[in-house]
Design an enzyme around this catalytic site. Structure first.
Site, PDB file in Angstrom:
ATOM      1  N   THR A  66      54.872 -54.489  45.616  1.00  0.00           N
ATOM      2  CA  THR A  66      53.961 -54.780  44.508  1.00  0.00           C
ATOM      3  C   THR A  66      53.313 -56.122  44.831  1.00  0.00           C
ATOM      4  O   THR A  66      53.897 -56.941  45.543  1.00  0.00           O
ATOM      5  CB  THR A  66      54.713 -54.910  43.169  1.00  0.00           C
ATOM      6  OG1 THR A  66      55.621 -56.003  43.285  1.00  0.00           O
ATOM      7  CG2 THR A  66      55.488 -53.659  42.851  1.00  0.00           C
ATOM      8  N   GLU A  93      56.255 -49.094  41.075  1.00  0.00           N
ATOM      9  CA  GLU A  93      57.665 -48.815  40.778  1.00  0.00           C
ATOM     10  C   GLU A  93      57.905 -47.402  40.264  1.00  0.00           C
ATOM     11  O   GLU A  93      59.044 -46.962  40.161  1.00  0.00           O
ATOM     12  CB  GLU A  93      58.190 -49.815  39.722  1.00  0.00           C
ATOM     13  CG  GLU A  93      58.411 -51.217  40.247  1.00  0.00           C
ATOM     14  CD  GLU A  93      57.179 -52.112  40.157  1.00  0.00           C
ATOM     15  OE1 GLU A  93      56.053 -51.571  40.087  1.00  0.00           O
ATOM     16  OE2 GLU A  93      57.326 -53.339  40.157  1.00  0.00           O
ATOM     17  N   LYS A 106      49.369 -64.520  21.571  1.00  0.00           N
ATOM     18  CA  LYS A 106      50.148 -64.641  20.339  1.00  0.00           C
ATOM     19  C   LYS A 106      49.446 -65.607  19.392  1.00  0.00           C
ATOM     20  O   LYS A 106      49.374 -66.805  19.668  1.00  0.00           O
ATOM     21  CB  LYS A 106      51.550 -65.149  20.656  1.00  0.00           C
ATOM     22  CG  LYS A 106      52.492 -64.980  19.501  1.00  0.00           C
ATOM     23  CD  LYS A 106      53.926 -65.174  19.913  1.00  0.00           C
ATOM     24  CE  LYS A 106      54.820 -64.642  18.797  1.00  0.00           C
ATOM     25  NZ  LYS A 106      56.217 -64.839  19.058  1.00  0.00           N
ATOM     26  N   TRP A 122      50.320 -60.342  17.485  1.00  0.00           N
ATOM     27  CA  TRP A 122      49.859 -60.107  18.850  1.00  0.00           C
ATOM     28  C   TRP A 122      48.402 -59.653  18.875  1.00  0.00           C
ATOM     29  O   TRP A 122      48.007 -58.771  18.128  1.00  0.00           O
ATOM     30  CB  TRP A 122      50.715 -59.028  19.512  1.00  0.00           C
ATOM     31  CG  TRP A 122      52.176 -59.349  19.528  1.00  0.00           C
ATOM     32  CD1 TRP A 122      53.132 -58.829  18.707  1.00  0.00           C
ATOM     33  CD2 TRP A 122      52.850 -60.253  20.400  1.00  0.00           C
ATOM     34  NE1 TRP A 122      54.361 -59.363  19.018  1.00  0.00           N
ATOM     35  CE2 TRP A 122      54.217 -60.236  20.062  1.00  0.00           C
ATOM     36  CE3 TRP A 122      52.433 -61.081  21.441  1.00  0.00           C
ATOM     37  CZ2 TRP A 122      55.174 -61.014  20.704  1.00  0.00           C
ATOM     38  CZ3 TRP A 122      53.381 -61.852  22.096  1.00  0.00           C
ATOM     39  CH2 TRP A 122      54.736 -61.814  21.723  1.00  0.00           C
TER      40      TRP A 122
HETATM   41  P1  ADP Z   1      50.239 -54.533  40.468  1.00  0.00           P
HETATM   42  O1  ADP Z   1      51.441 -54.827  39.621  1.00  0.00           O
HETATM   43  O2  ADP Z   1      50.209 -55.186  41.762  1.00  0.00           O
HETATM   44  O3  ADP Z   1      48.942 -54.572  39.722  1.00  0.00           O
HETATM   45  P2  ADP Z   1      50.541 -51.668  40.269  1.00  0.00           P
HETATM   46  O4  ADP Z   1      49.498 -50.828  40.861  1.00  0.00           O
HETATM   47  O5  ADP Z   1      51.937 -51.259  40.424  1.00  0.00           O
HETATM   48  O6  ADP Z   1      50.389 -53.038  40.958  1.00  0.00           O
HETATM   49  O7  ADP Z   1      50.160 -51.932  38.776  1.00  0.00           O
HETATM   50  C1  ADP Z   1      50.769 -51.276  37.712  1.00  0.00           C
HETATM   51  C2  ADP Z   1      50.215 -51.775  36.408  1.00  0.00           C
HETATM   52  O8  ADP Z   1      48.827 -51.456  36.285  1.00  0.00           O
HETATM   53  C3  ADP Z   1      50.850 -51.148  35.213  1.00  0.00           C
HETATM   54  O9  ADP Z   1      52.074 -51.756  34.909  1.00  0.00           O
HETATM   55  C4  ADP Z   1      49.781 -51.371  34.149  1.00  0.00           C
HETATM   56  O10 ADP Z   1      49.854 -52.670  33.611  1.00  0.00           O
HETATM   57  C5  ADP Z   1      48.502 -51.264  34.917  1.00  0.00           C
HETATM   58  N1  ADP Z   1      47.907 -49.936  34.732  1.00  0.00           N
HETATM   59  C6  ADP Z   1      48.037 -48.875  35.544  1.00  0.00           C
HETATM   60  N2  ADP Z   1      47.341 -47.830  35.073  1.00  0.00           N
HETATM   61  C7  ADP Z   1      46.768 -48.212  33.909  1.00  0.00           C
HETATM   62  C8  ADP Z   1      45.918 -47.573  32.936  1.00  0.00           C
HETATM   63  N3  ADP Z   1      45.511 -46.316  33.049  1.00  0.00           N
HETATM   64  N4  ADP Z   1      45.534 -48.302  31.867  1.00  0.00           N
HETATM   65  C9  ADP Z   1      45.920 -49.576  31.740  1.00  0.00           C
HETATM   66  N5  ADP Z   1      46.688 -50.231  32.625  1.00  0.00           N
HETATM   67  C10 ADP Z   1      47.122 -49.564  33.692  1.00  0.00           C
END
Ligand code: ADP
Length: 529
Positions: free
Chosen positions: A173, A316, A426, A431
């Site tokens: 990640t 993950e 916040k 929120w």
């Molecule tokens: P990084 O953490 O490096 O950005 P990831 O690709 O694993 O890599 O990112 C996952 C995160 O991306 C999720 O935890 C979420 O916050 C965001 N995410 C993924 N898909 C969506 C979506 N359709 N809408 C909003 N947020 C999203």
């Protein structure tokens, strides 16, 4: 007593065997960075992957060792996915957009033995070589080097065998805080994920599908497309460059029916379509994920007759978590109601479980009432248990993994992401969702990109400000943006200030980097603070 069915371990090499047997001639097209084009097919991909396993054996790669790639999307990269796992190794896809310190960390942490790379990334490789301690062999994909390397073999070999829970792939990640963390996928988890991904609400794959993946093969396992696509025998159209004009031209010429990418990719595509009048008449299924897809994007694709799978997931989770699966009453819903649902992150397929817990007290499980937001947790057979080389599990005793996302769950199971735990603002004990402010802001015709962050306020704790990049040639005032936002968010959510900038910082996966933005605005003072 055990059941009496066959031993057929869930190893991903079975997927390429199937593709080569049942979909042998289905094409894999690559448009290379230099503009040239090549065509191969599933049978040849398998043969080349077998040759690559022999070549890797000669380099001394042993079972479980990591074989890294740093490459865009193309057929040689696809061959390497199967070649690396075929020798019993672990494919490690490196994101070339990472910063040097991260590149150093992950290749050393992964103990990569071999690196296959695009010529375009040769400067990075040269720069990093002295800092990478374990890579013994460097092979370039271009200038005939890769072909010569595997061309010396006859492909007359077999895949490595082993346990279905052996590791097959490693993805890091991007690590918004601290060092990047490795997610070690297994054959079994990857196979279950691949089978699941074929269903209509996810990739909607069958042998008629022509898929152009814009999501890079180094980002979150390319959403599993190289595995799922082979299982269904789709035709792949790869482009080694991410340029909207090239992508549109390819989509039309190769009659692309399916595509997958992050929202910014679709934005660029729309801009090109508007500027040239080009349409995409063959496209029928668009997978959008990685960050929230704005409403107008979903609406535009749906109006063009494209089925939109707005997906949520993370490295993950392999990465598929949810997609915009239809509800049972879909046909009775009006268009607007359908867009409302698609704008949320959709529902889980079988194999993924979700729940939300109180942001302050994770022992309190929240109701699925469509109102209460909390920390999103997930579990299932393709969800992480422990980061690579970590001593302790990252999940709780019941295997729930904390996603770092903030979400509302609806009674029908629909997931609505409202923010990331680190990004919620916040204000006065309540929120404010930065994501909702941003989505509303990009709905304004003069706004190209927007990001909301919390700024310290002595009375309210934090108040939101909105950082905006205007579209080229467009003008808009802070007040006009606030008026536009007021149509869709509560008054107390309206940003205290709107700041116009030329550029918003992005991380290695193309997403807005809130951390860098917060750093930029660290000394910012609100007028009434
Ligand atoms: P990084 O953490 O490096 O950005 P990831 O690709 O694993 O890599 O990112 C996952 C995160 O991306 C999720 O935890 C979420 O916050 C965001 N995410 C993924 N898909 C969506 C979506 N359709 N809408 C909003 N947020 C999203």
């Amino acid at each position: 007593m055990l059941g009496a069915m066959q031993d057929w371990d869930l190893r991903v090499t079975r997927i390429i065997d199937h593709a080569a047997r049942e979909h042998a001639g289905r094409e894999i097209v690559t448009r290379w960075a230099d503009g040239s084009e090549t065509r191969t097919n599933w049978a040849e991909v398998r043969r080349d992957a077998l040759k690559m396993t022999q070549a890797l054996q000669k380099l001394g790669v042993k079972k479980g060792e990591r074989v890294a790639t740093m490459a865009m999307n193309h057929s040689r990269h696809l061959v390497s996915w199967y070649g690396a796992v075929g020798v019993g190794g672990v494919l490690h896809t490196i994101n070339p957009r990472l910063f040097d310190d991260q590149l150093e960390y992950i290749a050393n942490h992964a103990e990569d033995q071999v690196l296959l790379y695009d010529h375009a990334f040769a400067p990075i490789v040269e720069r990093m070589k002295p800092r990478w301690n374990t890579i013994k062999h460097y092979i370039c994909y271009d200038n005939g080097e890769f072909e010569d390397w595997i061309g010396a073999e006859d492909g007359n070999t077999e895949w490595a065998t082993g346990d279905e829970r052996d590791p097959c792939m490693l993805c890091y990640t991007s690590g918004t805080t601290g060092n990047p963390k490795g997610v070690l996928y297994e054959h079994r988890s990857t196979m279950l994920h691949a089978i699941t991904s074929l269903q209509p609400s996810i990739f909607d794959f069958d042998a008629t599908a022509v898929m152009l993946p814009v999501v890079p093969m180094f980002h979150a396992a390319a959403w599993g497309l190289p595995w799922g696509g082979a299982a269904a025998g789709v035709k792949f159209v790869f482009s080694a460059v991410n340029d909207a004009a090239v992508l549109c031209e390819l989509m039309n010429r190769e009659k692309v029916t399916h595509s997958a990418g992050v929202p910014t990719v679709w934005l660029a595509t729309f801009q090109h379509m508007d500027a040239t009048g080009i349409t995409l008449p063959t496209l029928r299924h668009a997978i959008i994920g990685g960050s929230a897809a704005p409403r107008f994007m979903i609406e535009r694709l749906m109006k063009a007759g494209v089925n939109v799978a707005h997906a949520w997931g993370m490295t993950e989770t392999s990465p598929i978590g949810t997609t915009g699966a239809k509800t049972f009453d879909w046909a009775d819903l009006g268009f607007e109601a359908q867009v409302d649902i698609k704008q949320m992150q959709g529902r889980v397929p079988f194999g993924v479980e979700l729940r939300t817990v109180d942001l302050g007290d994770p022992s309190v499980v929240l109701p699925r009432d469509g109102k209460t937001s909390g920390a999103l947790q997930v579990r299932g057979p393709w969800v992480i248990k422990r980061y690579f080389k970590a001593e302790a599990d990252t999940t709780d005793a019941e295997q729930w993994f904390d996603t770092g996302d903030v979400a509302i769950l609806h009674p029908d199971g629909t997931l609505q992401l409202t923010d990331r735990t680190k990004d919620v603002i916040k204000s006065g004990g309540e929120w404010i969702s930065s994501v909702e402010l941003e989505n509303a802001a990009v709905g304004h015709p003069a706004v190209a990109e927007a990001a909301a962050i919390g700024i310290y306020h002595p009375k309210w704790d934090e108040r939101p400000i909105l950082v905006v990049v205007k579209k080229k040639g467009e003008e808009v005032t802070a007040q006009e943006i606030r008026d536009h936002l007021a149509k869709s968010v509560a008054k107390w959510w309206l940003p205290d200030a709107v700041e116009f900038v030329d550029e918003i910082p992005h991380g290695a996966t193309g997403k807005i980097s809130k951390k860098d933005l917060r750093d930029q605005f660290r000394d910012y003072k609100l007028e009434d603070a």
